[in-house]
Design a protein around this motif. Structure first.
Motif, PDB file in Angstrom:
ATOM      1  N   PHE A  67       0.828  -1.204   0.000  1.00 40.66           N
ATOM      2  CA  PHE A  67       0.000   0.000   0.000  1.00 40.66           C
ATOM      3  C   PHE A  67       0.864   1.255   0.000  1.00 40.66           C
ATOM      4  CE2 PHE A  67      -3.014  -2.988   2.219  1.00 40.66           C
ATOM      5  CZ  PHE A  67      -3.931  -3.057   1.186  1.00 40.66           C
ATOM      6  N   GLY A  89       2.153   2.029  -3.359  1.00 38.61           N
ATOM      7  CA  GLY A  89       1.171   2.325  -4.390  1.00 38.61           C
ATOM      8  C   GLY A  89       0.772   1.142  -5.239  1.00 38.61           C
ATOM      9  N   GLN A  90       1.061  -0.098  -4.770  1.00 36.18           N
ATOM     10  CA  GLN A  90       0.693  -1.276  -5.545  1.00 36.18           C
ATOM     11  C   GLN A  90      -0.811  -1.478  -5.495  1.00 36.18           C
ATOM     12  OE1 GLN A  90       3.017  -4.708  -4.574  1.00 36.18           O
ATOM     13  NE2 GLN A  90       1.983  -6.052  -6.047  1.00 36.18           N
ATOM     14  N   SER A  91      -1.372  -1.963  -6.594  1.00 34.85           N
ATOM     15  CA  SER A  91      -2.809  -2.189  -6.667  1.00 34.85           C
ATOM     16  C   SER A  91      -3.170  -3.474  -5.926  1.00 34.85           C
ATOM     17  CB  SER A  91      -3.254  -2.295  -8.127  1.00 34.85           C
ATOM     18  OG  SER A  91      -4.640  -2.565  -8.218  1.00 34.85           O
ATOM     19  N   ALA A  92      -3.921  -3.347  -4.834  1.00 34.31           N
ATOM     20  CA  ALA A  92      -4.338  -4.503  -4.051  1.00 34.31           C
ATOM     21  C   ALA A  92      -5.539  -4.118  -3.208  1.00 34.31           C
ATOM     22  CB  ALA A  92      -3.207  -4.983  -3.145  1.00 34.31           C
ATOM     23  N   GLU A  93      -6.433  -5.087  -3.008  1.00 39.47           N
ATOM     24  CA  GLU A  93      -7.541  -4.896  -2.074  1.00 39.47           C
ATOM     25  C   GLU A  93      -7.144  -5.371  -0.684  1.00 39.47           C
ATOM     26  OE1 GLU A  93     -11.577  -5.833  -4.189  1.00 39.47           O
ATOM     27  OE2 GLU A  93      -9.989  -7.047  -5.105  1.00 39.47           O
ATOM     28  N   THR A 118      -3.623  -7.271   1.593  1.00 40.09           N
ATOM     29  CA  THR A 118      -2.239  -7.748   1.619  1.00 40.09           C
ATOM     30  C   THR A 118      -2.100  -8.762   2.742  1.00 40.09           C
ATOM     31  OG1 THR A 118      -1.483  -6.004   3.129  1.00 40.09           O
ATOM     32  CG2 THR A 118      -1.324  -5.555   0.748  1.00 40.09           C
ATOM     33  N   ARG A 151       0.830 -12.086  -6.166  1.00 41.68           N
ATOM     34  CA  ARG A 151      -0.590 -12.240  -5.850  1.00 41.68           C
ATOM     35  C   ARG A 151      -0.864 -13.650  -5.359  1.00 41.68           C
ATOM     36  NH1 ARG A 151      -4.345  -9.174 -10.370  1.00 41.68           N
ATOM     37  NH2 ARG A 151      -3.483  -7.076 -10.068  1.00 41.68           N
ATOM     38  N   THR A 180      -7.891  -2.398   2.184  1.00 43.12           N
ATOM     39  CA  THR A 180      -8.377  -1.049   1.955  1.00 43.12           C
ATOM     40  C   THR A 180      -9.687  -0.927   2.718  1.00 43.12           C
ATOM     41  OG1 THR A 180      -9.690  -1.621   0.004  1.00 43.12           O
ATOM     42  CG2 THR A 180      -7.371  -1.008  -0.365  1.00 43.12           C
TER      43      THR A 180
END
Length: 247
Positions: free
Chosen positions: A116, A119-123, A125, A151, A181
């Motif tokens: 996060f 800035g990595q795209s993830a819902e 971790t 992933r 998030t």
């Protein structure tokens, strides 16, 4: 980025009742988790979410903050979501720091938040570490496999992948740490239970089966999770060997 850490801690347990209140050296299990979480410096706020007034009293006694949540919640992530909803203030990220990991490392907590912060795209971790060979066949030790970008593909209590002769990197043990998030955490409790979740008794499979993206980072430091009386004895032995002051 404002981050909240919630430490879910249930008193009932079929394998080891009351484990958050067990003593390890001069501190309880739950105080050790609290101290490590606060000392990481990653979070704007930290709170314990529990179903038992005895845990609330213990946390408040050592100066922590605890919320009493419903005993009917199905898993730790639902307890985390309930605690986040009960707190005033808005958070971008909410972490679930399991209350049965008294030796959770700073390395693991930093790894949990790193995607996060980068800035990595993830819902969601989570964190893995190299699997010790002695734990390969232990169903209480959860294993994880990921794709080449990190992933998560699957979590299992069985050894995965199945054929070690064709694996050119270390097997990975999953540590029960999650960060969401705020939107993903609100969504998670609304998801219906899923077949793989039931088969493995692993709540994170519900997220995968509903198509949520979980990014895993590998931490170098190991951690003893306390799930059984045997785990507790291992933890006590570790404290005796590593924290006892010389005479």
């Amino acid at each position: 980025m404002r981050a909240l850490a919630v430490i879910p801690a249930r008193y009932p347990s079929t394998r080891l009742e009351g484990k958050p209140l067990l003593k390890l050296g001069d501190r309880t299990v739950i105080q050790r988790v609290w101290d490590a979480t606060v000392e990481s410096g990653e979070f704007d706020d930290v709170v314990v979410a529990t179903d038992d007034q005895r845990i609330v009293a213990t946390v408040e006694q050592f100066g922590g903050v605890a919320l009493l949540t419903s005993p009917l919640l199905a898993n730790g992530s639902e307890r985390v979501a309930a605690a986040a909803d009960a707190l005033a203030g808005e958070f971008d990220i909410v972490a679930n720091i399991q209350g049965d990991q008294p030796f959770v490392s700073q390395d693991a907590i930093h790894a949990l938040l790193a995607p996060f912060r980068e800035g990595q795209s993830a819902e969601m971790t989570t964190v893995a570490m190299p699997l010790h060979p002695d734990l390969a066949d232990d169903p209480n030790t959860v294993k994880i496999v990921t794709d080449i970008t990190g992933r998560a593909l699957y979590f299992s209590r069985s050894l995965i992948p199945a054929n070690p002769r064709h694996l050119d990197h270390a097997y990975l043990q999953h540590l029960g740490l999650y960060a969401f998030t705020r939107e993903a955490l609100r969504r998670f409790p609304t998801l219906t239970a899923t077949p793989l979740e039931a088969a493995e008794n692993l709540e994170q499979l519900r997220a995968l089966e509903h198509g949520m993206v979980i990014v895993a980072r590998v931490a170098s430091s190991s951690s003893i999770e306390i799930n059984t009386p045997e785990d507790y004895e291992r933890a006590r032995a570790w404290v005796r060997e590593n924290e006892t002051s010389p005479a």
